[in-house]
Design an enzyme around this catalytic site. Structure first.
Site, PDB file in Angstrom:
ATOM      1  CB  SER A 124      -2.184  -3.080   1.108  1.00 35.70           C
ATOM      2  OG  SER A 124      -1.133  -3.867   1.594  1.00 35.70           O
ATOM      3  N   GLY A 125      -2.585  -6.146  -0.313  1.00 36.25           N
ATOM      4  CA  GLY A 125      -3.035  -7.525  -0.140  1.00 36.25           C
ATOM      5  C   GLY A 125      -3.168  -7.985   1.299  1.00 36.25           C
ATOM      6  CG  HIS A 126      -0.480  -6.644   4.651  1.00 40.49           C
ATOM      7  ND1 HIS A 126      -0.544  -6.317   5.982  1.00 40.49           N
ATOM      8  CD2 HIS A 126      -0.039  -5.547   4.020  1.00 40.49           C
ATOM      9  CE1 HIS A 126      -0.139  -5.061   6.141  1.00 40.49           C
ATOM     10  NE2 HIS A 126       0.170  -4.576   4.953  1.00 40.49           N
ATOM     11  CB  CYS A 181       6.295   3.268  22.897  1.00 43.45           C
ATOM     12  SG  CYS A 181       7.381   3.553  24.278  1.00 43.45           S
ATOM     13  CD  GLN A 193      -6.978  -0.581   7.389  1.00 41.79           C
ATOM     14  OE1 GLN A 193      -7.776  -1.526   7.510  1.00 41.79           O
ATOM     15  NE2 GLN A 193      -5.720  -0.676   7.780  1.00 41.79           N
ATOM     16  CG  ASN A 221      -4.797   3.741   9.615  1.00 43.53           C
ATOM     17  OD1 ASN A 221      -5.068   4.755   8.974  1.00 43.53           O
ATOM     18  ND2 ASN A 221      -3.812   3.685  10.475  1.00 43.53           N
ATOM     19  N   GLY A 232       0.824  -1.210   0.000  1.00 41.60           N
ATOM     20  CA  GLY A 232       0.000   0.000   0.000  1.00 41.60           C
ATOM     21  C   GLY A 232       0.857   1.258   0.000  1.00 41.60           C
ATOM     22  CB  THR A 233       3.980   2.122   1.823  1.00 39.92           C
ATOM     23  OG1 THR A 233       3.395   1.799   3.085  1.00 39.92           O
ATOM     24  CG2 THR A 233       4.897   3.316   1.971  1.00 39.92           C
ATOM     25  CB  THR A 279      10.620  -9.624 -12.531  1.00 36.20           C
ATOM     26  OG1 THR A 279      11.710  -9.325 -13.404  1.00 36.20           O
ATOM     27  CG2 THR A 279       9.992 -10.949 -12.917  1.00 36.20           C
TER      28      THR A 279
HETATM   29  N1  PLP Z   1      -2.758   3.120   4.204  1.00 36.97           N
HETATM   30  C1  PLP Z   1      -3.505   2.691   5.221  1.00 36.97           C
HETATM   31  C2  PLP Z   1      -4.806   3.358   5.507  1.00 36.97           C
HETATM   32  C3  PLP Z   1      -3.066   1.630   6.003  1.00 36.97           C
HETATM   33  O1  PLP Z   1      -3.818   1.200   7.016  1.00 36.97           O
HETATM   34  C4  PLP Z   1      -1.825   1.021   5.700  1.00 36.97           C
HETATM   35  C5  PLP Z   1      -1.304  -0.075   6.540  1.00 36.97           C
HETATM   36  O2  PLP Z   1      -1.601  -0.165   7.709  1.00 36.97           O
HETATM   37  C6  PLP Z   1      -1.090   1.494   4.607  1.00 36.97           C
HETATM   38  C7  PLP Z   1      -1.584   2.555   3.880  1.00 36.97           C
HETATM   39  C8  PLP Z   1       0.223   0.899   4.226  1.00 36.97           C
HETATM   40  O3  PLP Z   1       0.043  -0.338   3.610  1.00 36.97           O
HETATM   41  P1  PLP Z   1       1.278  -1.378   3.508  1.00 36.97           P
HETATM   42  O4  PLP Z   1       1.492  -1.905   4.878  1.00 36.97           O
HETATM   43  O5  PLP Z   1       0.814  -2.416   2.556  1.00 36.97           O
HETATM   44  O6  PLP Z   1       2.429  -0.607   2.993  1.00 36.97           O
END
Ligand code: PLP
Length: 393
Positions: free
Chosen positions: A198-200, A324, A178, A150, A71-72, A236
């Site tokens: 994002s897949g995870h 923290c 999210q 999130n 996602g980042t 790739t």
């Molecule tokens: N954007 C949101 C709203 C998220 O909650 C997250 C991950 O927690 C991300 C972006 C980043 O995704 P990734 O962990 O796949 O880089």
């Protein structure tokens, strides 16, 4: 020890069906999709099939889907790629509650000389769309506003925002990391130009992301290299993970109704139970416009970290709204932007459910958490002061 996993906005467990779909691509089907031979053809075919499933999950067409690593990367690509293709414009608009994937990048861009407007939110985590209208200018290169938060689960009115943005012919990106898999999305009927996910977060593994780019959107690639992804991302392609994400999207579409019914009712049971059993508890964020799986609660006068450690000892995995940093417990920028008082923000805990949670999970949390808060309050000087002050009233 039994595990109760209610931290699905952080990451999710890989669905067994996803694991099974991926396995051949980690072993026998190892071709590079750019290769001319039949091994390349196998990979190419699997990728095309997965791209279709991923596109279907958000109502896009397959050639509008670009696979990334997370996602980042999708967020960075959308923002930096748009700035690069509109070099004459020097202003971007986002919000004060974005994930660091957007928030920290915006701060970075600001240091490079761009003007960045971070829209504020109210106590419920809602945007003021008049503030957006007032800040858009001819110099605005991009508006990037998250779909759903999130930490609190608050859903922004993305289509209403999109109409404002598109009436000024400005590119519109949304971080939907999210949202995808939890609420229905349809890019065919949307004002969004670019959407990250994002897949995870939807039961595929970590290490695979997507950037949807609407046909015709001006865009420059972020990873420059080969001509993969139609020249929109060099490197790739990660075939096993792309296949896994395709399967996860197929499952998510199937489970969307369940997410909105069974998971929602479990979340509501948890929220209602916590409010009933634990005094001085607040729910953070707009309860009406919220993801069905998320609840952020603040237990006043205790520390979120202590709660999490005690829950973890009992096998319960949740998250807190504070981080923290360098020895001091700072409430998250999201809760601070919402103006949640420190005494409450410090004691915030986020529970985020998935289709794998059960009624028994919720009963267990509701049984274990109240005595934890009671114990922590007994040793909290802030709680003692609060009780003393209330008894004097
Ligand atoms: N954007 C949101 C709203 C998220 O909650 C997250 C991950 O927690 C991300 C972006 C980043 O995704 P990734 O962990 O796949 O880089």
């Amino acid at each position: 020890m039994r595990t109760i996993y209610v931290d699905n906005n952080a990451t999710t467990q890989v669905a067994p069906e996803v694991f099974e779909a991926m396995t051949p691509f980690l072993q026998d089907v190892y071709g590079n999709p750019s290769s001319m031979h039949f091994k390349g053809g196998e990979a190419q075919e699997a990728m095309a099939d997965a791209r279709e499933k991923v596109a279907d999950a958000v109502g896009a067409s397959p050639d509008e889907i670009v696979f990334t690593s997370c996602g980042t990367e999708s967020d960075n690509t959308a923002i930096l790629g748009t700035l690069e293709s509109h070099p004459e414009k020097r202003h971007i608009i986002s919000t004060r509650v974005e994930h660091p994937a957007v928030w920290t990048l915006c701060k970075h861009i600001e240091k490079k000389g761009y003007r960045v407007t971070m829209l504020s939110v109210d106590r419920e985590g809602r945007l003021d769309l008049d503030e957006l209208r007032a800040t858009i200018s001819d110099d605005t290169a991009l508006v990037s506003i998250m779909y759903a938060n999130n930490e609190t689960g608050v859903i922004f009115p993305i289509e209403e925002i999109g109409q404002i943005v598109k009436s000024r012919a400005i590119p519109f990106h949304t971080d939907a990391v999210q949202a995808v898999g939890k609420i229905p999305l349809d890019m065919k009927k949307s004002t969004v130009d670019m959407l990250s996910f994002s897949g995870h977060k939807l039961h595929a593994p970590k290490g695979i992301g997507v950037l949807y780019i609407r046909k015709g959107t001006k865009f420059s690639p972020f990873l420059i290299g080969g001509h993969q992804e139609r020249g929109r991302r060099g490197g790739t392609e990660n075939i096993p993970y792309i296949v896994g994400l395709g399967k996860a999207c197929e499952l998510a579409a199937r489970h969307l109704e369940e997410e909105n019914n069974r998971v929602l009712s479990l979340r509501d049971k948890l929220e209602g139970g916590l409010l009933e059993k634990i005094p001085d508890t607040l729910v953070n964020g707009d309860r009406e416009h919220r993801l069905p799986n998320t609840v952020s609660v603040s237990f006043e006068y205790v520390e979120g970290e202590s709660i999490l450690l005690m829950l973890s000892n009992l096998g319960i995995c949740a998250s807190s709204g504070s981080a923290c940093t360098s020895g001091s417990l700072e409430p998250s920028h999201v809760l601070r932007a919402m103006g949640i008082p420190f005494t409450a923000a410090h004691g915030s805990v986020r529970f985020s459910l998935s289709i794998y949670n059960t009624e028994e999970d919720i009963d267990y949390i509701l049984e274990q958490l109240p005595p934890i808060i009671e114990r922590l309050r007994e040793i909290s000087p802030f709680w003692r002061d609060y009780i003393k002050a209330s008894s004097k009233k």
